[in-house]
Design an enzyme around this catalytic site. Structure first.
Site, mmCIF file in Angstrom:
data_model
loop_
_atom_site.group_PDB
_atom_site.id
_atom_site.type_symbol
_atom_site.label_atom_id
_atom_site.label_comp_id
_atom_site.label_asym_id
_atom_site.label_seq_id
_atom_site.Cartn_x
_atom_site.Cartn_y
_atom_site.Cartn_z
ATOM 1 N N GLU A 78 50.683 49.383 33.643
ATOM 2 C CA GLU A 78 51.527 49.567 35.225
ATOM 3 C C GLU A 78 53.039 49.203 34.228
ATOM 4 O O GLU A 78 53.611 49.339 34.728
ATOM 5 C CB GLU A 78 50.479 48.587 36.353
ATOM 6 C CG GLU A 78 51.290 48.587 37.510
ATOM 7 C CD GLU A 78 51.153 47.579 38.298
ATOM 8 O OE1 GLU A 78 51.617 47.349 39.589
ATOM 9 O OE2 GLU A 78 50.167 46.450 38.018
ATOM 10 N N ASP A 95 45.692 47.004 34.143
ATOM 11 C CA ASP A 95 46.585 45.745 34.711
ATOM 12 C C ASP A 95 46.674 45.150 34.220
ATOM 13 O O ASP A 95 45.624 43.957 34.516
ATOM 14 C CB ASP A 95 46.405 46.027 36.084
ATOM 15 C CG ASP A 95 47.117 46.189 37.268
ATOM 16 O OD1 ASP A 95 47.624 45.200 36.875
ATOM 17 O OD2 ASP A 95 46.964 46.692 38.410
ATOM 18 N N ILE A 97 48.065 42.171 36.251
ATOM 19 C CA ILE A 97 47.876 40.798 37.479
ATOM 20 C C ILE A 97 47.396 42.543 37.933
ATOM 21 O O ILE A 97 48.903 42.017 38.775
ATOM 22 C CB ILE A 97 48.562 40.411 36.876
ATOM 23 C CG1 ILE A 97 49.081 38.861 36.373
ATOM 24 C CG2 ILE A 97 48.471 38.981 38.575
ATOM 25 C CD1 ILE A 97 50.101 37.912 36.000
ATOM 26 N N ASP A 98 46.413 41.879 38.555
ATOM 27 C CA ASP A 98 46.337 43.061 40.048
ATOM 28 C C ASP A 98 46.454 42.105 41.081
ATOM 29 O O ASP A 98 45.769 41.374 41.079
ATOM 30 C CB ASP A 98 44.947 43.974 39.866
ATOM 31 C CG ASP A 98 45.132 44.809 40.648
ATOM 32 O OD1 ASP A 98 45.968 46.196 41.280
ATOM 33 O OD2 ASP A 98 43.667 45.198 41.759
ATOM 34 N N THR A 100 49.789 40.887 42.464
ATOM 35 C CA THR A 100 50.597 40.270 41.709
ATOM 36 C C THR A 100 51.338 39.783 42.856
ATOM 37 O O THR A 100 51.268 38.283 43.055
ATOM 38 C CB THR A 100 51.343 40.926 41.437
ATOM 39 O OG1 THR A 100 51.532 41.610 40.312
ATOM 40 C CG2 THR A 100 53.303 39.925 41.208
ATOM 41 N N ASP A 222 44.989 50.634 39.041
ATOM 42 C CA ASP A 222 44.776 49.981 40.292
ATOM 43 C C ASP A 222 42.631 49.734 40.049
ATOM 44 O O ASP A 222 42.482 48.908 40.189
ATOM 45 C CB ASP A 222 45.051 50.451 41.325
ATOM 46 C CG ASP A 222 46.169 49.762 41.675
ATOM 47 O OD1 ASP A 222 46.962 49.354 40.738
ATOM 48 O OD2 ASP A 222 47.148 50.920 42.299
#
Length: 274
Positions: A78, A95, A97-98, A100, A222
């Site tokens: 990302e 990802d 930190i999905d 955030t 995601d």
């Protein structure tokens, strides 16, 4: 390959999942250290699309670790985009930190998401919530697990009893349209949750904690790992209008409820919002 030499074996999904699990645990610990120290926060596509120094540090860690473990592989993430290698045996989708916004606010619903793809198909995935310690994983053809517990997907209940989870886009105009559709859905399903992480939403569906899920458009990072976990748990998925689940739309339900649910989403124009 020289004449007579054996063909290289395809990467083993279980081994790739093991790598994802090991790296996700270390990445999650790094994210928590940044959170405890105090985060530096900025915005990307809109004021609600935030990024932190932890997002970048976690992705940098994952890229460095993968370069050491599997230097021939490609990586897309990302925060830093793609590092594509021609003929790479595996493509990693990250990802860091999905969720955030949840991470920044201290809400315990965010995750490190790591997927491994071979020839465009996701074959291994891990979604780790550092706040709860829950680790979801899957390898293609080997089922999906939360820790040591095999996941078997959501309940099969009538739509008017089902709990639905979804997410909303960062663009205000698109989010307004999504909100209107969600309002119509509230009259047709049992209830709605907006939890804040597509990766964890798909795992939550796989674990049977919610009954239905839809969201789109999404980026590949995601949903890549979460979608594999959901499908390996037996969830029926769709991108609506005959398309497979993907960046345009990801929807999921118990197989016995899928046709009705996907039909309802199509009727309400969910597939047209993106």
């Amino acid at each position: 390959m020289t004449d007579g030499a054996p063909a290289a074996l395809p990467p083993d999904p279980v081994q790739l999942a093991d790598i994802a699990v090991e790296l996700a645990g270390r990445a999650g610990a790094l994210a928590l250290r940044y959170q405890e120290a105090g985060l530096s926060v900025s915005s990307k596509s809109s004021v609600t699309d935030v990024v932190t120094d932890a997002d970048r540090a976690v992705e940098d860690f994952l890229r460095t670790a993968l370069a050491e473990l599997r230097p021939a592989d490609s990586v897309i993430g990302e925060e830093a985009g793609a590092a594509e290698l021609t003929g790479a045996p595996v493509r990693w989708v990250l990802d860091p930190i999905d969720g955030t916004v949840n991470f920044v606010l201290g809400l315990p619903y965010f995750a490190v998401s790591i997927a491994a793809q071979v020839h465009g198909e996701t074959v291994a995935g891990c979604v780790f919530n550092p706040a709860s310690g829950e680790l979801f994983r899957a390898a293609a053809g080997h089922g999906a697990f939360l820790g040591d517990r095999r996941l078997t997907g959501p309940r099969s209940v009538p739509l008017d009893e089902a709990v639905l989870t979804t997410g909303f886009n960062y663009d205000p105009a698109r989010r307004a349209r999504q909100g209107r559709v969600a309002g119509e859905l509230l009259a047709r399903v049992g209830n709605l949750r907006r939890l804040g992480s597509a990766a964890l939403d798909l795992c939550t569906l796989a674990a049977g904690r919610v009954d239905l899920y839809y969201e789109g458009p999404l980026h590949e990072w995601d949903f890549a790992a979460g979608l594999l976990i959901a499908t390996e748990a037996g969830v029926a998925t769709s991108g609506l209008r005959g398309r497979p689940a993907g960046t345009h739309m990801v929807a999921g339900a118990h197989p016995e409820r899928a046709e009705e649910f996907f039909g309802l989403l199509t009727e309400l124009g969910v597939a047209d919002i993106g």
